[in-house]
Motif scaffolding. Structure first.
Motif, mmCIF file in Angstrom:
data_model
loop_
_atom_site.group_PDB
_atom_site.id
_atom_site.type_symbol
_atom_site.label_atom_id
_atom_site.label_comp_id
_atom_site.label_asym_id
_atom_site.label_seq_id
_atom_site.Cartn_x
_atom_site.Cartn_y
_atom_site.Cartn_z
ATOM 1 N N ALA A 1 0.845 -1.190 0.000
ATOM 2 C CA ALA A 1 0.000 0.000 0.000
ATOM 3 C C ALA A 1 0.884 1.245 0.000
ATOM 4 O O ALA A 1 2.042 1.183 0.369
ATOM 5 N N PRO A 2 0.312 2.386 -0.443
ATOM 6 C CA PRO A 2 1.142 3.594 -0.536
ATOM 7 C C PRO A 2 1.485 4.244 0.809
ATOM 8 O O PRO A 2 2.396 5.041 0.850
ATOM 9 N N THR A 3 0.752 3.942 1.862
ATOM 10 C CA THR A 3 1.163 4.486 3.165
ATOM 11 C C THR A 3 1.191 3.370 4.198
ATOM 12 O O THR A 3 0.549 2.328 4.039
ATOM 13 N N VAL A 4 1.918 3.617 5.283
ATOM 14 C CA VAL A 4 2.016 2.649 6.366
ATOM 15 C C VAL A 4 0.628 2.326 6.915
ATOM 16 O O VAL A 4 0.284 1.164 7.111
ATOM 17 N N TYR A 5 -0.180 3.379 7.120
ATOM 18 C CA TYR A 5 -1.513 3.138 7.687
ATOM 19 C C TYR A 5 -2.316 2.191 6.800
ATOM 20 O O TYR A 5 -2.885 1.204 7.272
ATOM 21 N N GLN A 6 -2.326 2.486 5.494
ATOM 22 C CA GLN A 6 -3.132 1.676 4.590
ATOM 23 C C GLN A 6 -2.644 0.237 4.547
ATOM 24 O O GLN A 6 -3.438 -0.685 4.425
ATOM 25 N N ASP A 7 -1.318 0.077 4.643
ATOM 26 C CA ASP A 7 -0.811 -1.288 4.573
ATOM 27 C C ASP A 7 -1.198 -2.084 5.810
ATOM 28 O O ASP A 7 -1.630 -3.223 5.720
ATOM 29 N N VAL A 8 -1.060 -1.464 6.980
ATOM 30 C CA VAL A 8 -1.387 -2.176 8.211
ATOM 31 C C VAL A 8 -2.893 -2.444 8.273
ATOM 32 O O VAL A 8 -3.338 -3.463 8.790
ATOM 33 N N ALA A 9 -3.672 -1.524 7.681
ATOM 34 C CA ALA A 9 -5.130 -1.677 7.719
ATOM 35 C C ALA A 9 -5.621 -2.752 6.752
ATOM 36 O O ALA A 9 -6.771 -3.156 6.831
ATOM 37 N N PHE A 10 -4.735 -3.203 5.853
ATOM 38 C CA PHE A 10 -5.170 -4.120 4.792
ATOM 39 C C PHE A 10 -5.876 -5.369 5.332
ATOM 40 O O PHE A 10 -6.969 -5.720 4.887
ATOM 41 N N GLY A 11 -5.246 -6.027 6.311
ATOM 42 C CA GLY A 11 -5.844 -7.233 6.882
ATOM 43 C C GLY A 11 -7.189 -6.972 7.536
ATOM 44 O O GLY A 11 -8.201 -7.581 7.167
ATOM 45 N N PRO A 12 -7.229 -6.048 8.525
ATOM 46 C CA PRO A 12 -8.495 -5.773 9.198
ATOM 47 C C PRO A 12 -9.613 -5.373 8.237
ATOM 48 O O PRO A 12 -10.756 -5.806 8.406
ATOM 49 N N ASN B 1 -9.996 -6.312 5.171
ATOM 50 C CA ASN B 1 -10.452 -7.502 4.465
ATOM 51 C C ASN B 1 -11.141 -8.512 5.383
ATOM 52 O O ASN B 1 -11.752 -9.455 4.918
ATOM 53 N N LEU B 2 -10.997 -8.288 6.695
ATOM 54 C CA LEU B 2 -11.754 -9.127 7.629
ATOM 55 C C LEU B 2 -13.104 -8.486 7.930
ATOM 56 O O LEU B 2 -13.824 -8.921 8.831
ATOM 57 N N ASP B 3 -13.417 -7.412 7.202
ATOM 58 C CA ASP B 3 -14.691 -6.712 7.344
ATOM 59 C C ASP B 3 -14.905 -6.104 8.715
ATOM 60 O O ASP B 3 -16.036 -6.064 9.208
ATOM 61 N N LEU B 4 -13.854 -5.654 9.366
ATOM 62 C CA LEU B 4 -14.061 -4.962 10.641
ATOM 63 C C LEU B 4 -14.647 -3.578 10.343
ATOM 64 O O LEU B 4 -14.326 -2.976 9.324
ATOM 65 N N PRO B 5 -15.499 -3.081 11.244
ATOM 66 C CA PRO B 5 -15.998 -1.711 11.058
ATOM 67 C C PRO B 5 -14.837 -0.702 11.178
ATOM 68 O O PRO B 5 -13.830 -0.980 11.825
ATOM 69 N N SER B 6 -15.011 0.469 10.550
ATOM 70 C CA SER B 6 -13.860 1.368 10.377
ATOM 71 C C SER B 6 -13.254 1.813 11.713
ATOM 72 O O SER B 6 -12.047 2.012 11.802
ATOM 73 N N GLY B 7 -14.089 1.967 12.733
ATOM 74 C CA GLY B 7 -13.543 2.349 14.038
ATOM 75 C C GLY B 7 -12.586 1.298 14.571
ATOM 76 O O GLY B 7 -11.500 1.605 15.053
ATOM 77 N N GLU B 8 -12.986 0.037 14.424
ATOM 78 C CA GLU B 8 -12.133 -1.053 14.913
ATOM 79 C C GLU B 8 -10.868 -1.188 14.073
ATOM 80 O O GLU B 8 -9.815 -1.544 14.590
ATOM 81 N N VAL B 9 -11.006 -0.910 12.763
ATOM 82 C CA VAL B 9 -9.826 -0.964 11.903
ATOM 83 C C VAL B 9 -8.795 0.033 12.416
ATOM 84 O O VAL B 9 -7.624 -0.289 12.619
ATOM 85 N N ARG B 10 -9.265 1.271 12.667
ATOM 86 C CA ARG B 10 -8.349 2.320 13.119
ATOM 87 C C ARG B 10 -7.681 1.898 14.421
ATOM 88 O O ARG B 10 -6.480 2.029 14.604
#
Lengths: 394, 262
Positions: free
Chosen positions: A99-110, A112-121
């Motif tokens: 992913a183009p940023t660290v945040y987006q890359d780390v968020a990739f798994g969560p 794709n596990l369909d976590l709601p955005s608050g939990e992803v963050r």
């Protein structure tokens, strides 16, 4: 940490790459939950192939892989579940970070596990914190150093909260200090209850770090056991095209020359140094230094700095992210940031007082290591926190 | 590292906290005004003001900006020289003879080439303003705001990430070739370059396969996090951008008749 129920079992696994020679040949072993395992073998032994079977990326031709006692099945839903539980960190972080940023890359798994955005963050912040990269969210990966990329790759896996972590050659292409820090991070993750499996051909690393060593060569398991049992066998080392770790080799050579060392192979430099001291007979009778251990989560940095100065402690080490952050903000000068316990033990034997800042499950690990060192060598090394409260473990 | 120059500058520029939609509006607006301006005056004013904004507000080092600007300007100057001598109309100004051909610059061709030069220069400056003040990551979030198809954004993000990996690979291969005398002479250069392209393609393919495995290992299910940013647009900056664009438009109407040789 270690329990007896197996986290991962391989039962008669065979595998050959399409149109290729046999890569794994009747591989069976079992790894206990919560332990630190090193899969050791020469280049091309099948280490990566074996690891890729832990989360179902490769499917064995014959035999079974079991995770927490349940055999892997290879349908989509089951694979999703298994990949959430078994995190895989690739040898080359460049391949893993897309992913183009660290945040987006780390968020990739969560995501794709369909976590709601608050939990992803929340998951991303937690994962970045635990690898010590809070504040790196917006950085693009090509602006990171090799060690930082490795940490991002680890965070990307941690964000899915797996309980088994698989690392393919975690320290390859890292400088020694960074490699030691990454291994400390692995220890920290293990102290949080995760089973950690690494593959490596760095014998010293496997010897000093692992609880269990699985020796693999040409697609077959040569031996599974404690590091000492694997690495003290020259015949086994020869067959696996490995060398004996330097500390052990020195120990064995000195014994061959009839220098009377202890019976227990030294776990590291502190043990080796002590055994030598005893053997030469100049084992000094100086009193050992005090090792202070403080919990970074319950004492303020300011407090630690003042009290350390008050007690004129000369060397301070920090283990784990919370401790390092605390030391950074309170401007506590750190002498040791990796290999902390061993370095403090060496200082303690020399009669110097040291302070270890750490947190969580690692406190127990520190006490345990110091205690077993003291017992083994009959040196009384006092351990306490800055108030003089002694060890929470017996 | 030189291959990261634009990206480095954009990531650390002084305007990175400003809302990216505003920056894109300013840049694109200025480009349109330049392109449609009938006289060379407004584009030159835009070029000058963009230079001030880029060096002053975005804090890009002037020599870096000059170095970047030199590349397109060099192209523009050569094309304008060609137009100066090849288009006609108006009074002849200057005549040269090259290899038996007589080339004449006229007043009309001078006007045209100056206008083209000014437009290119102004529009390039505005484009550099976008490139230097807006990191790609922010452009992605604007794409998302503009409701572009998710697939398109995902692909752009992967491409952006992989540009740097490929540059790195290409440099590594190139270095390995140079170290073994790869580019000595024309024939060897052609050979070496073809090998570089070939192995880059194979490596790209391999990287793609490895990335798929990496994505699978993290439960890839067709979703990709698009970074969002929350920079509130201040009314003051919106007003500043608005009045700048309006001012430029009015100027270009006022100067619509202004030419070098009337």
């Amino acid at each position: 940490m270690k329990t007896d129920n197996p986290a991962l079992e391989f039962d008669g696994v065979e595998y050959a790459y399409p149109n290729g020679p046999v890569s794994l040949n009747v591989v069976s072993f079992s790894l206990s939950s919560g332990s630190k395992i090193a899969l050791v073998g020469p280049n091309g032994a099948g280490k990566t192939t074996l690891l890729l079977m832990c989360n179902g990326i490769l499917r064995p031709d014959r035999g079974k892989v079991r995770v927490h006692g349940r055999p892997l099945s290879y349908d989509r839903a089951a694979l999703r579940e298994i990949r959430k539980r078994v995190g895989f960190v690739f040898q080359n972080s460049e391949n893993q970070i897309f992913a183009p940023t660290v945040y987006q890359d780390v968020a990739f798994g969560p995501v794709n596990l369909d976590l709601p955005s608050g939990e992803v963050r929340e998951a991303v912040h937690r994962a970045l914190f635990s690898v010590g990269l809070s504040g790196f969210e917006k950085r693009p990966p090509h602006h990171l150093s090799g060690g930082e990329k490795k940490r991002v790759a680890i965070a990307g896996v941690l964000a899915m909260d797996p309980d088994i972590l698989v690392f393919d050659e975690p320290t390859s292409s890292l400088d020694p200090a960074t490699a030691a820090e990454i291994m400390d991070l692995l220890d920290e993750l293990n102290s949080q209850g995760k089973t950690v499996i690494i593959s490596t051909h760095d014998v010293q690393l496997a010897y000093s770090w692992a609880d269990q060593v699985v020796l693999i060569s040409e697609g077959t398991i040569l031996h599974q056991g404690t590091p000492a049992s694997v690495f003290t066998d020259p015949d086994l080392m020869n067959r696996a095209r490995l060398t004996i770790p330097p500390v052990l080799e020195l120990f064995m050579t000195l014994r061959e020359r009839n220098i009377r060392l202890g019976d227990v192979p030294p776990a590291g430099i502190p043990e080796m140094a002590h055994q030598l001291e005893q053997a030469i007979g100049c084992g000094s009778r100086r009193t050992a230094g005090h090792i202070f251990v403080v919990d970074a989560e319950s004492v303020s940095g300011e407090d630690i700095r003042l009290r350390a100065a008050e007690r004129s402690i000369t060397h301070i080490g920090a283990m784990g992210t919370p401790a390092k952050i605390l030391a950074g903000t309170a401007e506590i000068p750190l002498d040791f940031t990796y290999g902390v316990i061993d370095k403090c033990l060496l200082k303690a034997v020399m009669g110097e007082d040291t302070l270890i800042i750490t947190s969580g499950g690692m406190i127990e690990r520190v006490h345990h290591r110091i205690l077993s060192f003291s017992r083994e060598h009959g040196i009384e090394i006092p351990v306490s926190d800055l108030d003089g409260q002694t060890s929470p473990v017996s | 590292m030189d291959e990261h120059l634009l990206d480095d500058l954009a990531l650390n520029n002084g305007l990175k906290e400003v809302d990216s939609r505003l920056k894109l509006l300013l840049g694109l607006g200025a480009i349109l005004i330049c392109v449609f301006s009938p006289s060379p005056v407004t584009p030159l004013i835009i070029a000058a003001s963009m230079a001030l904004i880029i060096v002053g507000l975005a804090e890009i080092p002037p020599q870096e900006y000059a170095r970047l600007l030199l590349i397109p300007v060099a192209f523009a100057v050569t094309s304008c020289i060609v137009i100066l001598f090849l288009s006609g109309g108006g009074e002849p100004l200057y005549t040269v003879s090259v290899l038996g051909f007589t080339l004449t610059a006229t007043t009309a061709s001078a006007n045209l080439s100056l206008l083209l030069m000014a437009r290119t220069f102004g529009a390039m400056s505005a484009l550099f303003f976008i490139a230097l003040s807006t990191p790609m990551i922010q452009v992605f979030s604007v794409m998302k705001d503009l409701r572009l198809p998710q697939e398109f954004i995902d692909l752009s993000m992967l491409i952006y990430r992989f540009i740097f990996i490929f540059i790195g690979e290409a440099i590594a291969i190139h270095n390995a070739q140079v170290m073994r005398n790869g580019y000595a002479g024309f024939r060897k250069s052609v050979d070496a370059l073809s090998m570089l392209c070939g192995s880059l393609f194979i490596r790209a393919w391999g990287r793609g396969e490895e990335m798929l495995i990496a994505m699978d290992a993290r439960c890839y299910d067709g979703k990709f996090e698009t970074g969002t940013e929350e920079h509130p647009v201040s009314l003051l900056s919106l007003a500043a951008v608005g009045s700048y664009l309006a001012g430029c438009s009015i100027l270009s109407l006022l100067f619509s008749g202004a030419v070098l040789f009337p």
